[in-house]
Design a protein around this motif. Structure first.
Motif, mmCIF file in Angstrom:
data_model
loop_
_atom_site.group_PDB
_atom_site.id
_atom_site.type_symbol
_atom_site.label_atom_id
_atom_site.label_comp_id
_atom_site.label_asym_id
_atom_site.label_seq_id
_atom_site.Cartn_x
_atom_site.Cartn_y
_atom_site.Cartn_z
ATOM 1 N N GLN A 25 0.818 -1.215 0.000
ATOM 2 C CA GLN A 25 0.000 0.000 0.000
ATOM 3 C C GLN A 25 0.847 1.260 0.000
ATOM 4 O O GLN A 25 1.715 1.439 0.843
ATOM 5 N N GLY A 26 0.595 2.147 -0.985
ATOM 6 C CA GLY A 26 1.375 3.369 -1.116
ATOM 7 C C GLY A 26 0.607 4.454 -1.835
ATOM 8 O O GLY A 26 -0.625 4.570 -1.695
ATOM 9 N N PHE A 44 -14.929 10.273 1.697
ATOM 10 C CA PHE A 44 -13.919 9.312 2.136
ATOM 11 C C PHE A 44 -14.126 7.955 1.459
ATOM 12 O O PHE A 44 -15.248 7.438 1.404
ATOM 13 N N ALA A 45 -13.037 7.388 0.970
ATOM 14 C CA ALA A 45 -13.015 6.034 0.427
ATOM 15 C C ALA A 45 -11.775 5.333 0.968
ATOM 16 O O ALA A 45 -10.675 5.901 0.930
ATOM 17 N N ILE A 46 -11.959 4.129 1.471
ATOM 18 C CA ILE A 46 -10.882 3.371 2.111
ATOM 19 C C ILE A 46 -10.711 2.070 1.348
ATOM 20 O O ILE A 46 -11.607 1.211 1.332
ATOM 21 N N ALA A 47 -9.560 1.892 0.709
ATOM 22 C CA ALA A 47 -9.286 0.706 -0.086
ATOM 23 C C ALA A 47 -8.889 -0.456 0.816
ATOM 24 O O ALA A 47 -8.122 -0.277 1.765
ATOM 25 N N VAL A 48 -9.394 -1.637 0.490
ATOM 26 C CA VAL A 48 -9.112 -2.834 1.291
ATOM 27 C C VAL A 48 -8.844 -4.015 0.368
ATOM 28 O O VAL A 48 -8.917 -3.898 -0.857
ATOM 29 N N SER A 49 -8.553 -5.162 0.958
ATOM 30 C CA SER A 49 -8.059 -6.304 0.202
ATOM 31 C C SER A 49 -9.128 -7.011 -0.625
ATOM 32 O O SER A 49 -8.809 -7.635 -1.634
ATOM 33 N N ASN A 50 -10.383 -6.948 -0.221
ATOM 34 C CA ASN A 50 -11.467 -7.561 -0.998
ATOM 35 C C ASN A 50 -12.815 -7.070 -0.473
ATOM 36 O O ASN A 50 -12.875 -6.348 0.533
ATOM 37 N N GLY A 51 -13.874 -7.468 -1.151
ATOM 38 C CA GLY A 51 -15.202 -7.011 -0.756
ATOM 39 C C GLY A 51 -15.666 -7.567 0.565
ATOM 40 O O GLY A 51 -16.391 -6.890 1.315
ATOM 41 N N THR A 52 -15.290 -8.798 0.880
ATOM 42 C CA THR A 52 -15.649 -9.372 2.174
ATOM 43 C C THR A 52 -14.996 -8.585 3.297
ATOM 44 O O THR A 52 -15.619 -8.316 4.335
ATOM 45 N N LEU A 214 -7.431 -2.788 18.035
ATOM 46 C CA LEU A 214 -7.146 -4.098 17.484
ATOM 47 C C LEU A 214 -7.564 -4.141 16.019
ATOM 48 O O LEU A 214 -8.727 -3.950 15.683
ATOM 49 N N GLY A 215 -6.609 -4.369 15.144
ATOM 50 C CA GLY A 215 -6.892 -4.487 13.722
ATOM 51 C C GLY A 215 -6.069 -5.602 13.118
ATOM 52 O O GLY A 215 -5.270 -6.246 13.794
ATOM 53 N N LEU A 216 -6.255 -5.823 11.831
ATOM 54 C CA LEU A 216 -5.508 -6.846 11.109
ATOM 55 C C LEU A 216 -5.059 -6.266 9.771
ATOM 56 O O LEU A 216 -5.267 -5.075 9.503
ATOM 57 N N ASN A 217 -4.474 -7.084 8.938
ATOM 58 C CA ASN A 217 -3.998 -6.620 7.637
ATOM 59 C C ASN A 217 -5.065 -6.870 6.578
ATOM 60 O O ASN A 217 -5.259 -8.011 6.140
ATOM 61 N N PHE A 218 -5.755 -5.803 6.179
ATOM 62 C CA PHE A 218 -6.718 -5.860 5.085
ATOM 63 C C PHE A 218 -6.341 -4.833 4.019
ATOM 64 O O PHE A 218 -7.205 -4.271 3.359
ATOM 65 N N ARG A 219 -5.029 -4.575 3.850
ATOM 66 C CA ARG A 219 -4.582 -3.521 2.940
ATOM 67 C C ARG A 219 -4.710 -3.948 1.476
ATOM 68 O O ARG A 219 -4.639 -5.128 1.144
ATOM 69 N N MET A 220 -4.832 -2.967 0.601
ATOM 70 C CA MET A 220 -4.776 -3.164 -0.847
ATOM 71 C C MET A 220 -3.337 -2.985 -1.318
ATOM 72 O O MET A 220 -2.577 -2.202 -0.737
ATOM 73 N N THR A 221 -2.948 -3.687 -2.372
ATOM 74 C CA THR A 221 -1.604 -3.551 -2.921
ATOM 75 C C THR A 221 -1.557 -2.444 -3.974
ATOM 76 O O THR A 221 -2.589 -2.027 -4.523
ATOM 77 N N GLU A 222 -0.354 -1.997 -4.296
ATOM 78 C CA GLU A 222 -0.150 -0.998 -5.349
ATOM 79 C C GLU A 222 -0.550 -1.553 -6.720
ATOM 80 O O GLU A 222 -1.059 -0.813 -7.564
#
Length: 359
Positions: A25-26, A44-52, A214-222
């Motif tokens: 993520q960058g 605001f829009a927050i990108a994440v790893s998938n729709g789930t 408390l969170g986890l890794n749900f980031r989107m890639t470049e």
């Protein structure tokens, strides 16, 4: 049923990401978020790893958990309800409208209790729900409103984009109207919620190595973001093409009942779905398969009938959803379809209906 399109500019953008060495993520994710927010008419829009992940994080940001109930539709992909279960809350299923197959506001209201915290509606097949009714209902009962817009980027209700009424959750899976292979986006009007969502997707960090929640890794890639930026440039034209194909189907198909569009709305036809009598539906589907036309059934089983939910003791009987599951058939619809292919689908469908309908 789907054929993703990528232009040369997007292909070059992917190579630039690979050559840059910055894959996580960058800046491209930030650019995709900003462009998507502007297009979706939200701050605001927050990108994440998938729709789930988008749906799960929306519930996490609302701190929904055990003892809470969330009302949703049974006529959807299981992820919509599974995220509720995953947090220890209880999915409560309400029946759908017989015309649009979207969640019925009246059925939802009858299921609201003191434990209800939120409503997750689904803009099924790219067709918006009755957002005026749902917005009023949520406000009157003090409930959060989550829009599962996985099928519906660019769809409008009374001219307003879906995902801008409540918390919008989008999917960029390979078959969706916008694809990044996998990926998702959350939209919101609330700055505090946006900040919390950004922390939740990144191990609860407010700054590097500062973990506030408390969170986890749900980031989107470049790489995903580069695809998304390229896709977003074409989405309006692609959605217009989907609407044109849908209009052609509706005009020329015989002996079928298309799922209706919500009044005062603009669908983006992620799927074009018709209803046929159960026995005829399956026979027509097999006939189309024999002549090379792929079809789909979205969805063959109401969520509460799935083995997981049966083991949990769900014994609902929602007649409209169950009838739809026996009757729906989705035809190919995507912007890569050629005119000749569209005519072929219509001719094959009409021939199958004519031949089998009398039998």
């Amino acid at each position: 049923m789907a054929r993703p399109l990528f232009d040369e500019e997007t292909r070059q953008a992917l190579l630039e990401v690979l050559n840059s060495g910055r894959l996580a993520q960058g800046l491209r994710v930030l650019e995709f978020e900003e462009r998507f927010a502007e297009w979706a008419e939200v701050p605001f829009a927050i990108a994440v790893s998938n729709g789930t992940a988008a749906l799960l994080l929306a519930l996490m940001a609302l701190e929904i958990g055990p003892e809470d109930e969330v009302i949703t539709t049974p006529f959807t992909f299981a992820a919509t309800a599974n995220v509720i279960l995953f947090l220890g809350a209880r999915p409560v299923f309400a029946d759908i409208q017989p015309s649009t197959l979207n969640l019925d506001p009246g059925e939802v209201e009858r299921r609201i209790t003191s434990r209800t915290r939120a409503i997750i509606l689904v803009h099924l097949y790219g067709n918006p729900c009755e957002m005026e009714a749902f917005t009023e209902l949520a406000e009157r009962h003090g409930l959060a409103l989550i829009e599962d817009a996985a099928h519906a980027p660019g769809a409008l209700y009374r001219g307003q984009p879906v995902g801008s009424f409540g918390i919008g959750c989008f999917s960029f899976y390979a078959t969706k109207n916008i694809t990044t292979g996998e990926g998702g986006m959350i939209t919101t009007q609330d700055p505090r919620l946006a900040r919390r969502l950004r922390m939740l997707r990144d191990h609860g960090q407010s700054a590097k190595y500062v973990h506030e929640i408390l969170g986890l890794n749900f980031r989107m890639t470049e790489l995903q973001a580069a695809l998304g930026i390229g896709q977003l440039q074409h989405i309006e034209a692609w959605n217009a093409r989907r609407r044109a194909i849908a209009a052609f189907y509706t005009q020329h198909l015989r002996g079928v009942n298309p799922v209706e569009t919500t009044p005062n709305s603009t669908s983006v036809y992620h799927l074009y779905t018709v209803r046929l009598a159960p026995g005829l539906r399956d026979a027509v589907r097999e006939r189309l398969r024999e002549v090379g036309v792929e079809t789909g059934i979205h969805y063959p089983t109401p969520v509460y009938r799935q083995p997981l939910y049966q083991r949990l003791g769900y014994n609902e009987s929602l007649p409209v959803a169950e009838a739809a599951a026996r009757e729906v058939l989705s035809l190919p619809i995507h912007p890569a379809l050629q005119d000749g292919e569209i005519r072929y689908v219509v001719e094959a469908m009409n021939a199958a209906i004519e031949d089998l309908g009398g039998k």
